[in-house]
Design a protein around this motif. Sequence first.
Motif, PDB file in Angstrom:
ATOM      1  N   THR A 176     -40.934   2.123-101.035  1.00 36.58           N
ATOM      2  CA  THR A 176     -41.561   2.931-102.092  1.00 36.58           C
ATOM      3  C   THR A 176     -41.856   2.141-103.362  1.00 36.58           C
ATOM      4  N   ASN A 177     -41.557   0.836-103.360  1.00 32.89           N
ATOM      5  CA  ASN A 177     -41.715   0.043-104.585  1.00 32.89           C
ATOM      6  C   ASN A 177     -43.123   0.115-105.170  1.00 32.89           C
ATOM      7  N   HIS A 178     -44.141   0.207-104.294  1.00 30.67           N
ATOM      8  CA  HIS A 178     -45.522   0.158-104.778  1.00 30.67           C
ATOM      9  C   HIS A 178     -46.268   1.467-104.525  1.00 30.67           C
ATOM     10  N   LEU A 179     -45.513   2.577-104.350  1.00 28.10           N
ATOM     11  CA  LEU A 179     -46.139   3.864-104.062  1.00 28.10           C
ATOM     12  C   LEU A 179     -46.013   4.802-105.253  1.00 28.10           C
ATOM     13  N   ASP A 180     -47.022   5.699-105.424  1.00 27.37           N
ATOM     14  CA  ASP A 180     -46.914   6.740-106.435  1.00 27.37           C
ATOM     15  C   ASP A 180     -46.243   7.965-105.813  1.00 27.37           C
ATOM     16  N   GLY A 196     -49.401  -5.097-104.591  1.00 24.68           N
ATOM     17  CA  GLY A 196     -48.817  -3.798-104.281  1.00 24.68           C
ATOM     18  C   GLY A 196     -49.666  -2.996-103.321  1.00 24.68           C
ATOM     19  N   TRP A 197     -50.980  -2.983-103.531  1.00 31.11           N
ATOM     20  CA  TRP A 197     -51.879  -2.247-102.638  1.00 31.11           C
ATOM     21  C   TRP A 197     -51.959  -2.916-101.271  1.00 31.11           C
ATOM     22  N   ARG A 198     -51.841  -4.224-101.235  1.00 34.47           N
ATOM     23  CA  ARG A 198     -51.895  -4.918 -99.935  1.00 34.47           C
ATOM     24  C   ARG A 198     -50.609  -4.676 -99.148  1.00 34.47           C
ATOM     25  N   MET A 199     -49.493  -4.486 -99.856  1.00 37.88           N
ATOM     26  CA  MET A 199     -48.266  -4.093 -99.162  1.00 37.88           C
ATOM     27  C   MET A 199     -48.425  -2.707 -98.539  1.00 37.88           C
ATOM     28  N   ARG A 200     -49.198  -1.847 -99.188  1.00 41.85           N
ATOM     29  CA  ARG A 200     -49.471  -0.524 -98.603  1.00 41.85           C
ATOM     30  C   ARG A 200     -50.238  -0.666 -97.286  1.00 41.85           C
ATOM     31  N   ILE A 201     -51.148  -1.639 -97.236  1.00 41.97           N
ATOM     32  CA  ILE A 201     -51.901  -1.873 -95.990  1.00 41.97           C
ATOM     33  C   ILE A 201     -50.937  -2.289 -94.884  1.00 41.97           C
ATOM     34  N   GLU A 202     -49.994  -3.187 -95.214  1.00 40.93           N
ATOM     35  CA  GLU A 202     -49.022  -3.634 -94.222  1.00 40.93           C
ATOM     36  C   GLU A 202     -48.135  -2.480 -93.767  1.00 40.93           C
ATOM     37  N   LEU A 203     -47.752  -1.624 -94.702  1.00 38.79           N
ATOM     38  CA  LEU A 203     -46.952  -0.453 -94.342  1.00 38.79           C
ATOM     39  C   LEU A 203     -47.747   0.455 -93.406  1.00 38.79           C
ATOM     40  N   ALA A 204     -49.042   0.642 -93.719  1.00 44.64           N
ATOM     41  CA  ALA A 204     -49.906   1.470 -92.858  1.00 44.64           C
ATOM     42  C   ALA A 204     -49.952   0.900 -91.443  1.00 44.64           C
ATOM     43  N   LYS A 205     -50.107  -0.424 -91.322  1.00 43.61           N
ATOM     44  CA  LYS A 205     -50.172  -1.057 -89.998  1.00 43.61           C
ATOM     45  C   LYS A 205     -48.890  -0.809 -89.200  1.00 43.61           C
ATOM     46  N   ILE A 206     -47.756  -0.951 -89.875  1.00 45.50           N
ATOM     47  CA  ILE A 206     -46.479  -0.758 -89.183  1.00 45.50           C
ATOM     48  C   ILE A 206     -46.328   0.695 -88.726  1.00 45.50           C
ATOM     49  N   LEU A 207     -46.710   1.653 -89.589  1.00 49.26           N
ATOM     50  CA  LEU A 207     -46.596   3.064 -89.217  1.00 49.26           C
ATOM     51  C   LEU A 207     -47.539   3.404 -88.065  1.00 49.26           C
ATOM     52  N   LEU A 208     -48.736   2.812 -88.080  1.00 46.97           N
ATOM     53  CA  LEU A 208     -49.717   3.089 -87.027  1.00 46.97           C
ATOM     54  C   LEU A 208     -49.284   2.534 -85.669  1.00 46.97           C
ATOM     55  N   THR A 257     -53.618   7.847 -92.290  1.00 46.53           N
ATOM     56  CA  THR A 257     -52.510   7.034 -92.808  1.00 46.53           C
ATOM     57  C   THR A 257     -52.894   6.317 -94.099  1.00 46.53           C
ATOM     58  N   LEU A 258     -54.077   5.706 -94.114  1.00 46.72           N
ATOM     59  CA  LEU A 258     -54.510   4.995 -95.325  1.00 46.72           C
ATOM     60  C   LEU A 258     -54.658   5.951 -96.504  1.00 46.72           C
ATOM     61  N   MET A 259     -55.242   7.117 -96.256  1.00 49.02           N
ATOM     62  CA  MET A 259     -55.406   8.081 -97.344  1.00 49.02           C
ATOM     63  C   MET A 259     -54.064   8.664 -97.776  1.00 49.02           C
ATOM     64  N   GLY A 260     -53.144   8.827 -96.813  1.00 48.06           N
ATOM     65  CA  GLY A 260     -51.806   9.287 -97.171  1.00 48.06           C
ATOM     66  C   GLY A 260     -51.099   8.318 -98.093  1.00 48.06           C
ATOM     67  N   LEU A 261     -51.395   7.026 -97.934  1.00 45.52           N
ATOM     68  CA  LEU A 261     -50.780   5.995 -98.774  1.00 45.52           C
ATOM     69  C   LEU A 261     -51.598   5.692-100.023  1.00 45.52           C
ATOM     70  N   GLY A 262     -52.608   6.527-100.301  1.00 38.41           N
ATOM     71  CA  GLY A 262     -53.289   6.443-101.595  1.00 38.41           C
ATOM     72  C   GLY A 262     -54.661   5.808-101.604  1.00 38.41           C
ATOM     73  N   PHE A 263     -55.163   5.323-100.456  1.00 39.11           N
ATOM     74  CA  PHE A 263     -56.484   4.702-100.428  1.00 39.11           C
ATOM     75  C   PHE A 263     -57.580   5.771-100.387  1.00 39.11           C
ATOM     76  N   LEU A 264     -58.726   5.434-100.965  1.00 37.82           N
ATOM     77  CA  LEU A 264     -59.914   6.289-100.867  1.00 37.82           C
ATOM     78  C   LEU A 264     -60.771   5.801 -99.706  1.00 37.82           C
TER      79      LEU A 264
END
Length: 654
Positions: free
Chosen positions: A202-206, A178-190, A157-164
Amino acid sequence: MCYLCNSIEKEMVSVEGLSVEFSAKPLFADASFVVNDRDRIALVGKNGAGKSTLLKILCGMQQPTHGTVSVPSDTTIGYLPQVMILQDDTTVREEAQKAFSHVHELKERIDRMNEKLAERTDYESEDYLALVERFTQEHDRYMMMGADNCEAEIERTLMGLGFLRTDFDRPTNEFSGGWRMRIELAKILLQKPDVLLLDEPTNHLDIESIQWLEQFLAQSAKAVVLVSHDRAFINNVSNRTLEISCGRIIDYKVKYDEYVVLRKERREQQQRAYENQQKEVADMKDFIERFRYKATKAVQVQQKIKQLEKIVPIEVDEVDNTAMHLKFPPCLRSGDYPIICEDVRKDYGAHTVFEHVTLTIKRGEKVAFVGKNGEGKSTLVKCIMNEIPFDGNLKIGHNIQIGYFAQNQAQLLDESLTVFQTIDDVAKGDIRLRINDILGAFMFGGEASDKKVKVLSGGERSRLAMIRLLLEPVNLLILDEPTNHLDMPSKDVLKEAIKAFDGTAIIVSHDREFLDGLVTKVYEFGGGKVKEHLGGIYDFLQSRQISELSELQRTQRTQSSQSSPSTQSSPKNNYAEHKEKQKRLRKAERAVEDSERKISDMERRLKELDVLLMDPKNASDMELVTEYTSVKRALDEEVERWEKLSEEYEQLNQ
């Protein structure tokens, strides 16, 4: 209201007679609908219609004025707001692991029961057998949760959202909002809730992360209700559309693109009915006025008056401004080649952002700069604007007038002017008669046009700066993330204006729908290189999927990080190689740590400046604004440097 009639579908949320009022002004009234399992609902409506409010009501964060929201006791809801308070005392991995806190608690209970079973010897007692039964049930439940795969799911999930992978053990406070919002999104999806409520996810996603999220929602999610201004995203995800319009919620059982067609037909029907009603009302009023004082017509007049009183006015759905057209003012004809780059290179210290960039942009071309965040798209734009030094040759063509839009453009507006005055200052000729229409198209309708610039939010200032740019005579447009603060109607107006633009345009964007049909060439930034792809944005994406470039890059990285087999097998060189590798490893580790300290210092200063700038007395302090811009730019550069250093360290450490 309509309901899905498939009896086998499970109701996740039931809404009855919902009404919401703010200061006696209704947002919507008497709304009823259900959210079923496997629904993918796009929640649409103009800005301020109440979309975010409805999401908050569905998750229980806000109470409606009237009506009920019923959620079964065994139904879980996950909610991602646009803005949230983020934790900053853990690593990325630790924060993501919080999604499985219930699993960890269950594991601890199972371990305690297992210890008790091992200690006891009363194997035939009822108490022991009851403990065995509880242990078996809990263990089966634990296995059904797929608990053994938690870490793999977190990584995926984290790598899918762009983290290495190198990001996983970094403190979350080192990342931008923006990247910390991705972490929150990852938590919700998990957490895999039964209902996902996503407000602008999608505001902070590539582009790559948005595509991954699309696939996740299609394959893994149960019920989804989402708000987004990314048309391609909501169309690819949705199978149902709820529209908030004229204070009502209308349910369309179709995906977003089909909803647009149905809504147009619905509005045309409403318009015809409205016009017929208006004609009928006008005829009645005319009859009443003509015969009001004629005794022989008194009965008919009274009948007409009663009929008029009983008429319920037909409402026509709110009209957006997508049909509105803007055209750039006339400008000088530029040279044949507005931009020529020959072997351009940009370094920040030891980090090479890109090198050997050779490209030519011809007059009239519309091109896109795409790639993951931090790969150098905005950096090359700054080189073109001559804002930063670089190596190589970069030529700006003859008679070039550049119109440049970046986030900091908003800070250059005159704060003493109103929104209307800001546009009136640059509008020329007939366009001045349409200023209010233009402002309305960009969400500055009505009283908003009288607001002073100094009271506008960052997003509002960005939109205002965009309007100014559209009205200035330029022949080379450079737009860096122009759609970030625009709703879909505003994006349509901007897109049509750029398509009709006679000059040349460079657009940095993650918005596929915005780029589709607009650009004819794509420059992909990644790995220190800039690669040219002929064709539109979907041609580029299709070629990526066919050639599997991302997989190829991972393979090449793995191969390049391995030493030659013949060298490894030589005992003579093993010790010397090991010693040299350890030396390089320590040096790389120190460089990463040094970069992390700098990032931490700059982020701390940005927080201090944020607090200062939120104070109204400092709103016009250009010294603070300039420092904020300078620190933000330095931070972006240092983050790019850190990413490169971390990747080098990871390769050495393999």
